[in-house]
Design a protein around this motif. Structure first.
Motif, PDB file in Angstrom:
ATOM      1  N   GLU A   1      34.291  44.475 -13.562  1.00 45.71           N
ATOM      2  CA  GLU A   1      32.958  43.943 -13.834  1.00 45.71           C
ATOM      3  C   GLU A   1      32.479  44.357 -15.218  1.00 45.71           C
ATOM      4  O   GLU A   1      31.784  43.600 -15.894  1.00 45.71           O
ATOM      5  CB  GLU A   1      31.960  44.402 -12.766  1.00 45.71           C
ATOM      6  N   VAL A   2      32.843  45.550 -15.648  1.00 44.45           N
ATOM      7  CA  VAL A   2      32.478  45.990 -16.993  1.00 44.45           C
ATOM      8  C   VAL A   2      33.048  45.023 -18.033  1.00 44.45           C
ATOM      9  O   VAL A   2      32.365  44.610 -18.976  1.00 44.45           O
ATOM     10  CB  VAL A   2      33.001  47.414 -17.268  1.00 44.45           C
ATOM     11  N   GLU A   3      34.307  44.648 -17.860  1.00 47.09           N
ATOM     12  CA  GLU A   3      34.955  43.750 -18.806  1.00 47.09           C
ATOM     13  C   GLU A   3      34.256  42.400 -18.864  1.00 47.09           C
ATOM     14  O   GLU A   3      34.018  41.848 -19.938  1.00 47.09           O
ATOM     15  CB  GLU A   3      36.426  43.571 -18.426  1.00 47.09           C
ATOM     16  N   VAL A   4      33.916  41.876 -17.685  1.00 45.63           N
ATOM     17  CA  VAL A   4      33.249  40.571 -17.629  1.00 45.63           C
ATOM     18  C   VAL A   4      31.876  40.640 -18.284  1.00 45.63           C
ATOM     19  O   VAL A   4      31.494  39.756 -19.063  1.00 45.63           O
ATOM     20  CB  VAL A   4      33.116  40.094 -16.168  1.00 45.63           C
ATOM     21  N   ARG A   5      31.138  41.696 -17.991  1.00 42.98           N
ATOM     22  CA  ARG A   5      29.790  41.824 -18.560  1.00 42.98           C
ATOM     23  C   ARG A   5      29.837  42.056 -20.066  1.00 42.98           C
ATOM     24  O   ARG A   5      28.986  41.542 -20.800  1.00 42.98           O
ATOM     25  CB  ARG A   5      29.032  42.959 -17.861  1.00 42.98           C
ATOM     26  N   LEU A   6      30.802  42.808 -20.541  1.00 38.10           N
ATOM     27  CA  LEU A   6      30.941  42.992 -21.985  1.00 38.10           C
ATOM     28  C   LEU A   6      31.221  41.668 -22.670  1.00 38.10           C
ATOM     29  O   LEU A   6      30.637  41.352 -23.721  1.00 38.10           O
ATOM     30  CB  LEU A   6      32.066  43.992 -22.281  1.00 38.10           C
ATOM     31  N   GLN A   7      32.122  40.889 -22.093  1.00 35.00           N
ATOM     32  CA  GLN A   7      32.462  39.597 -22.672  1.00 35.00           C
ATOM     33  C   GLN A   7      31.243  38.677 -22.666  1.00 35.00           C
ATOM     34  O   GLN A   7      30.973  37.981 -23.657  1.00 35.00           O
ATOM     35  CB  GLN A   7      33.613  38.952 -21.879  1.00 35.00           C
ATOM     36  N   THR A   8      30.502  38.672 -21.568  1.00 29.57           N
ATOM     37  CA  THR A   8      29.299  37.848 -21.477  1.00 29.57           C
ATOM     38  C   THR A   8      28.270  38.271 -22.514  1.00 29.57           C
ATOM     39  O   THR A   8      27.639  37.430 -23.170  1.00 29.57           O
ATOM     40  CB  THR A   8      28.683  37.950 -20.071  1.00 29.57           C
ATOM     41  N   LEU A   9      28.091  39.571 -22.662  1.00 27.41           N
ATOM     42  CA  LEU A   9      27.123  40.090 -23.627  1.00 27.41           C
ATOM     43  C   LEU A   9      27.511  39.707 -25.044  1.00 27.41           C
ATOM     44  O   LEU A   9      26.663  39.276 -25.843  1.00 27.41           O
ATOM     45  CB  LEU A   9      27.035  41.611 -23.498  1.00 27.41           C
ATOM     46  N   MET A  10      28.788  39.848 -25.381  1.00 28.60           N
ATOM     47  CA  MET A  10      29.255  39.502 -26.722  1.00 28.60           C
ATOM     48  C   MET A  10      29.083  38.017 -27.012  1.00 28.60           C
ATOM     49  O   MET A  10      28.685  37.628 -28.115  1.00 28.60           O
ATOM     50  CB  MET A  10      30.719  39.901 -26.866  1.00 28.60           C
ATOM     51  N   GLN A  11      29.365  37.182 -26.030  1.00 33.98           N
ATOM     52  CA  GLN A  11      29.206  35.747 -26.217  1.00 33.98           C
ATOM     53  C   GLN A  11      27.736  35.377 -26.385  1.00 33.98           C
ATOM     54  O   GLN A  11      27.405  34.514 -27.213  1.00 33.98           O
ATOM     55  CB  GLN A  11      29.811  35.006 -25.025  1.00 33.98           C
ATOM     56  N   ALA A  12      26.861  36.031 -25.626  1.00 30.19           N
ATOM     57  CA  ALA A  12      25.432  35.767 -25.762  1.00 30.19           C
ATOM     58  C   ALA A  12      24.932  36.179 -27.141  1.00 30.19           C
ATOM     59  O   ALA A  12      24.140  35.472 -27.771  1.00 30.19           O
ATOM     60  CB  ALA A  12      24.652  36.510 -24.671  1.00 30.19           C
ATOM     61  N   TRP A  13      25.431  37.307 -27.634  1.00 33.21           N
ATOM     62  CA  TRP A  13      25.011  37.776 -28.960  1.00 33.21           C
ATOM     63  C   TRP A  13      25.496  36.827 -30.056  1.00 33.21           C
ATOM     64  O   TRP A  13      24.759  36.512 -30.985  1.00 33.21           O
ATOM     65  CB  TRP A  13      25.535  39.177 -29.206  1.00 33.21           C
ATOM     66  N   ALA A  14      26.734  36.348 -29.918  1.00 31.39           N
ATOM     67  CA  ALA A  14      27.260  35.386 -30.896  1.00 31.39           C
ATOM     68  C   ALA A  14      26.431  34.106 -30.867  1.00 31.39           C
ATOM     69  O   ALA A  14      26.175  33.497 -31.916  1.00 31.39           O
ATOM     70  CB  ALA A  14      28.727  35.083 -30.595  1.00 31.39           C
ATOM     71  N   GLN A  15      25.988  33.702 -29.674  1.00 29.94           N
ATOM     72  CA  GLN A  15      25.157  32.506 -29.558  1.00 29.94           C
ATOM     73  C   GLN A  15      23.801  32.718 -30.201  1.00 29.94           C
ATOM     74  O   GLN A  15      23.258  31.807 -30.854  1.00 29.94           O
ATOM     75  CB  GLN A  15      24.984  32.135 -28.085  1.00 29.94           C
ATOM     76  N   VAL A  16      23.236  33.906 -30.036  1.00 33.59           N
ATOM     77  CA  VAL A  16      21.959  34.222 -30.675  1.00 33.59           C
ATOM     78  C   VAL A  16      22.073  34.094 -32.192  1.00 33.59           C
ATOM     79  O   VAL A  16      21.239  33.460 -32.849  1.00 33.59           O
ATOM     80  CB  VAL A  16      21.493  35.642 -30.297  1.00 33.59           C
ATOM     81  N   LYS A  17      23.115  34.682 -32.758  1.00 34.39           N
ATOM     82  CA  LYS A  17      23.282  34.650 -34.209  1.00 34.39           C
ATOM     83  C   LYS A  17      23.522  33.226 -34.713  1.00 34.39           C
ATOM     84  O   LYS A  17      23.046  32.838 -35.771  1.00 34.39           O
ATOM     85  CB  LYS A  17      24.434  35.563 -34.625  1.00 34.39           C
ATOM     86  N   ASP A  18      24.274  32.443 -33.924  1.00 35.44           N
ATOM     87  CA  ASP A  18      24.539  31.057 -34.312  1.00 35.44           C
ATOM     88  C   ASP A  18      23.248  30.249 -34.293  1.00 35.44           C
ATOM     89  O   ASP A  18      22.976  29.473 -35.222  1.00 35.44           O
ATOM     90  CB  ASP A  18      25.563  30.449 -33.352  1.00 35.44           C
ATOM     91  N   CYS A  19      22.446  30.437 -33.252  1.00 31.75           N
ATOM     92  CA  CYS A  19      21.180  29.711 -33.164  1.00 31.75           C
ATOM     93  C   CYS A  19      20.203  30.162 -34.239  1.00 31.75           C
ATOM     94  O   CYS A  19      19.440  29.346 -34.778  1.00 31.75           O
ATOM     95  CB  CYS A  19      20.561  29.902 -31.779  1.00 31.75           C
ATOM     96  N   GLU A  20      20.212  31.439 -34.564  1.00 30.57           N
ATOM     97  CA  GLU A  20      19.335  31.934 -35.626  1.00 30.57           C
ATOM     98  C   GLU A  20      19.656  31.254 -36.948  1.00 30.57           C
ATOM     99  O   GLU A  20      18.756  30.888 -37.715  1.00 30.57           O
ATOM    100  CB  GLU A  20      19.479  33.447 -35.769  1.00 30.57           C
ATOM    101  N   ALA A  21      20.956  31.076 -37.218  1.00 31.88           N
ATOM    102  CA  ALA A  21      21.357  30.407 -38.456  1.00 31.88           C
ATOM    103  C   ALA A  21      20.855  28.967 -38.480  1.00 31.88           C
ATOM    104  O   ALA A  21      20.394  28.476 -39.523  1.00 31.88           O
ATOM    105  CB  ALA A  21      22.875  30.449 -38.590  1.00 31.88           C
TER     106      ALA A  21
END
Length: 210
Positions: free
Chosen positions: A36-56
């Protein structure tokens, strides 16, 4: 004005990051298992990448500079993301299996790469998704493979995939080994881990510890 879809994706990604932060601060987090740690880390990283993409995208329309609500969301996302990432990575290390120090017979493993004419000795090592190791891996891989014009992109992809493990490998999923997918894969890794590396530097400067 930004497209409604961009604003929606931006808010959804921030909401995901906030929920992840709340979970890492809860009692339930103490019982989380490695998978579950692995899945949540991956989800968190993808959400952060999406935030930065949308900010741009929002910045390109001027919204990022004029919308006070977007500015508040940015701060809230940062305040949730860094502690959540730190907590998940710490838990991942706690749950990592201890190495077996007993002597075991050596097992020969052969990886068949279909391009002997372009065979390159691996001098760049491997990458498991730890952002502190990304820059050195990237520099070595770029010098040996990515910038080597004698190697076709599909073959470069084979070298890249054989060098990745853990979260880094899961970042690319099950993409097929094609010329086009190599460009997508390399861009994806750079998007995720260049962002993480930059934000970690900011986090350390701001007092967060990973």
């Amino acid at each position: 004005m930004a497209a409604p879809n961009t604003s929606y994706l931006y808010e959804a990604a921030i909401h995901t990051i906030k929920r992840m932060r709340s979970f890492t601060a809860s009692e339930d987090f103490k019982a989380i298992e490695a998978e579950e740690v692995e899945v949540r880390l991956q989800t968190l990283m993808q959400a952060w990448a999406q935030v930065k993409d949308c900010e741009a995208k929002l910045a390109a329309t001027g919204d990022l500079l004029t919308n006070a609500e977007v500015e508040r969301n940015m701060v809230a996302a940062e305040q949730s993301y860094f502690p959540a990432y730190a907590a998940l990575e710490k838990r991942e290390k706690e749950l990592a299996p201890r190495p077996d120090t007993r002597e075991t017979p050596a097992i020969a493993v052969q990886v068949n790469l279909p391009f002997a004419e372009h065979d390159v000795k691996n001098t760049w090592g491997t990458f498991d998704g730890s952002f502190t190791k990304w820059q050195s891996f990237k520099d070595r891989f770029t010098a040996a493979v990515h910038a080597n014009e004698k190697i076709a992109p599909a073959y470069k992809f084979a070298y890249l995939k054989s060098s990745l493990s853990g979260r880094a490998a899961r970042t690319l999923g099950e993409w097929q080994q094609t010329d086009q997918n190599y460009g997508r894969a390399w861009a994806r890794l750079n998007q995720v881990y260049n962002t993480l590396r930059a934000e970690n530097s900011f986090a350390r400067f701001s007092g967060f510890q990973f």
